[in-house]
Design a protein around this motif. Sequence first.
Motif, PDB file in Angstrom:
ATOM      1  N   ARG B 127       0.845  -1.202   0.000  1.00 61.87           N
ATOM      2  CA  ARG B 127       0.000   0.000   0.000  1.00 61.87           C
ATOM      3  C   ARG B 127       0.875   1.244   0.000  1.00 61.87           C
ATOM      4  O   ARG B 127       0.642   2.198  -0.731  1.00 61.87           O
ATOM      5  N   GLN B 128       1.884   1.197   0.852  1.00 64.10           N
ATOM      6  CA  GLN B 128       2.783   2.341   0.993  1.00 64.10           C
ATOM      7  C   GLN B 128       3.513   2.627  -0.323  1.00 64.10           C
ATOM      8  O   GLN B 128       3.608   3.777  -0.757  1.00 64.10           O
ATOM      9  N   ILE B 129       3.996   1.558  -0.933  1.00 57.20           N
ATOM     10  CA  ILE B 129       4.722   1.744  -2.196  1.00 57.20           C
ATOM     11  C   ILE B 129       3.819   2.377  -3.239  1.00 57.20           C
ATOM     12  O   ILE B 129       4.206   3.307  -3.946  1.00 57.20           O
ATOM     13  N   ILE B 130       2.599   1.865  -3.326  1.00 57.15           N
ATOM     14  CA  ILE B 130       1.645   2.407  -4.300  1.00 57.15           C
ATOM     15  C   ILE B 130       1.398   3.897  -4.067  1.00 57.15           C
ATOM     16  O   ILE B 130       1.385   4.705  -5.004  1.00 57.15           O
ATOM     17  N   SER B 131       1.239   4.265  -2.812  1.00 60.48           N
ATOM     18  CA  SER B 131       0.950   5.671  -2.524  1.00 60.48           C
ATOM     19  C   SER B 131       2.158   6.536  -2.868  1.00 60.48           C
ATOM     20  O   SER B 131       2.016   7.673  -3.309  1.00 60.48           O
ATOM     21  N   LEU B 144      10.907   2.147  -7.071  1.00 62.93           N
ATOM     22  CA  LEU B 144       9.641   1.693  -6.490  1.00 62.93           C
ATOM     23  C   LEU B 144       9.082   0.508  -7.267  1.00 62.93           C
ATOM     24  O   LEU B 144       8.561  -0.446  -6.678  1.00 62.93           O
ATOM     25  N   ASP B 145       9.186   0.591  -8.579  1.00 68.48           N
ATOM     26  CA  ASP B 145       8.742  -0.498  -9.444  1.00 68.48           C
ATOM     27  C   ASP B 145       9.384  -1.806  -9.006  1.00 68.48           C
ATOM     28  O   ASP B 145       8.704  -2.803  -8.723  1.00 68.48           O
ATOM     29  N   LYS B 146      10.699  -1.776  -8.887  1.00 67.42           N
ATOM     30  CA  LYS B 146      11.409  -2.999  -8.510  1.00 67.42           C
ATOM     31  C   LYS B 146      11.018  -3.457  -7.109  1.00 67.42           C
ATOM     32  O   LYS B 146      10.834  -4.648  -6.866  1.00 67.42           O
ATOM     33  N   ARG B 147      10.901  -2.504  -6.207  1.00 63.96           N
ATOM     34  CA  ARG B 147      10.572  -2.862  -4.832  1.00 63.96           C
ATOM     35  C   ARG B 147       9.197  -3.527  -4.768  1.00 63.96           C
ATOM     36  O   ARG B 147       8.979  -4.476  -4.017  1.00 63.96           O
ATOM     37  N   MET B 148       8.282  -3.010  -5.566  1.00 60.39           N
ATOM     38  CA  MET B 148       6.944  -3.575  -5.557  1.00 60.39           C
ATOM     39  C   MET B 148       6.945  -5.029  -6.028  1.00 60.39           C
ATOM     40  O   MET B 148       6.419  -5.918  -5.364  1.00 60.39           O
ATOM     41  N   HIS B 149       7.586  -5.240  -7.172  1.00 59.99           N
ATOM     42  CA  HIS B 149       7.635  -6.604  -7.697  1.00 59.99           C
ATOM     43  C   HIS B 149       8.315  -7.539  -6.697  1.00 59.99           C
ATOM     44  O   HIS B 149       7.872  -8.664  -6.493  1.00 59.99           O
ATOM     45  N   TYR B 150       9.371  -7.034  -6.091  1.00 59.68           N
ATOM     46  CA  TYR B 150      10.110  -7.868  -5.151  1.00 59.68           C
ATOM     47  C   TYR B 150       9.247  -8.242  -3.952  1.00 59.68           C
ATOM     48  O   TYR B 150       9.243  -9.391  -3.497  1.00 59.68           O
TER      49      TYR B 150
END
Lengths: 239, 239
Positions: B127-131, B144-150
Amino acid sequence: MGDNYSNEKSYMKVINYIKSLIRDEKLCIGGKLPAERDLSEMLGVSRNSVREAIRTLDIMGVISSQQGAGNFLTGNFENNLVESLSMMFLLNQINYKQISQLRRALELEAIMLAIDNITEEEIQILRQIISQLEQETEENNVILDKRMHYNIALASKNTLIINILQALSEVLDKFIVDLRREILSQEDTREILKEAHIGMVESLIERDKNLAYESINKHFGVIDLKLNRDENEALKNKD
Amino acid sequence: MGDNYSNEKSYMKVINYIKSLIRDEKLCIGGKLPAERDLSEMLGVSRNSVREAIRTLDIMGVISSQQGAGNFLTGNFENNLVESLSMMFLLNQINYKQISQLRRALELEAIMLAIDNITEEEIQILRQIISQLEQETEENNVILDKRMHYNIALASKNTLIINILQALSEVLDKFIVDLRREILSQEDTREILKEAHIGMVESLIERDKNLAYESINKHFGVIDLKLNRDENEALKNKD
DNA sequence: AATCCAAATTGGTAGTACCACTTTGTGGCT
DNA sequence: AGCCACAAAGTGGTACTACCAATTTGGATT
């Protein structure tokens, strides 16, 4: 201070040099590497270091050594994957279930790609395998099963997925002969598996991705069932 | 005739011995291997051979060497995968498209597994990453893209899939910075990608596998589009 | 008790020697 | 001329020794 760049390990020098040979197309698959003694002299490192590098590339599947003849650039990566996966197994970093999940993902992608890319000849091969499945010896079934999956993977035309699936198959062979045998020896599960296999081939013939999806689900449903049961039994044994 | 079994290469003796140590739980992750000179003496092989084996296990990610301290059992396999994939790239045995297909398959399986296994804390992170994606600097978006996928991969709880996805990500970083940057720098594609990302997180919150499937499709649809266009341009340039 | 320094330990590298196997080339034979 | 056999050279496989570089250990000093 002293940015003398000599922090690079000797064997890495060798690996990087060989990489550069490949990049500059001075070395192609099938080609022969410079002799170890020559590499040693050229790069100003000991033959020990050269050999550590060669050995590494060997295990990775990049090259293959032939005593008396030389080191040759090959590019067979399956073996490397098998070794790595075996190690992960040994270190308890992965288990059957995780491998099965990975395999499921790849089989699904493979069959979807295969539907887009399969040739008439490849379909013929699969038809033949399916028809042979009727005269079922247990022993033959294991072989035919593997051959079928392999040929579907081939039809995907994705080398990477083919290699990984092949490696997974070998690792499973090495570690869970029992499970495979058990599934194939029981009438009910064997029947479901056969249906799944026929469905997979059917889906390729008809270019039917929905059927492909269902068949893969059916196929791995059987396996997951067994795995979950084994897991539960393992938990019970802990008491 | 002479079944003297000494055909086994010396360095394989060492590797097998270390494997046996692991199997017999005489050696655990974090543990220290016997000193090279000791291994050499114990197994009756030269220190060279010991080092070839050690180096191999090192590259595989099984152990890590510290000069002056010793060799330690680690078990970090991502690096091995990265090396292997880089090599396959170099040898032209794989291309972006194949990697993308593999990644797609794994991302899909990962998110499906994540839907079954994700915890409340993990959802909060996503949620945090998306925001954060809202305050979009180009630079930040890549991270952020990479962190989300990870983090989605992590939620799958499948080490194997996590490792492979991580390795794929690194290889892509190494070889196709341009593509990633291009996609993120264009208004339209960036917008679609953002929708896809939001959809992925949404699907995890709602445990909605259909939405997950759609979002993955949307995500890789953008990438495939670019890849196909690049492919066509490459063909044109051949004329 | 804490600190510091020297010695022991251990991985990193170089060099030499020799073995085992393959390839090459030369000489002799047909 | 062509073929074969065998010796020589080339090449990977292994062992041993020596020394360097970094870390660890342990005892002496404070």
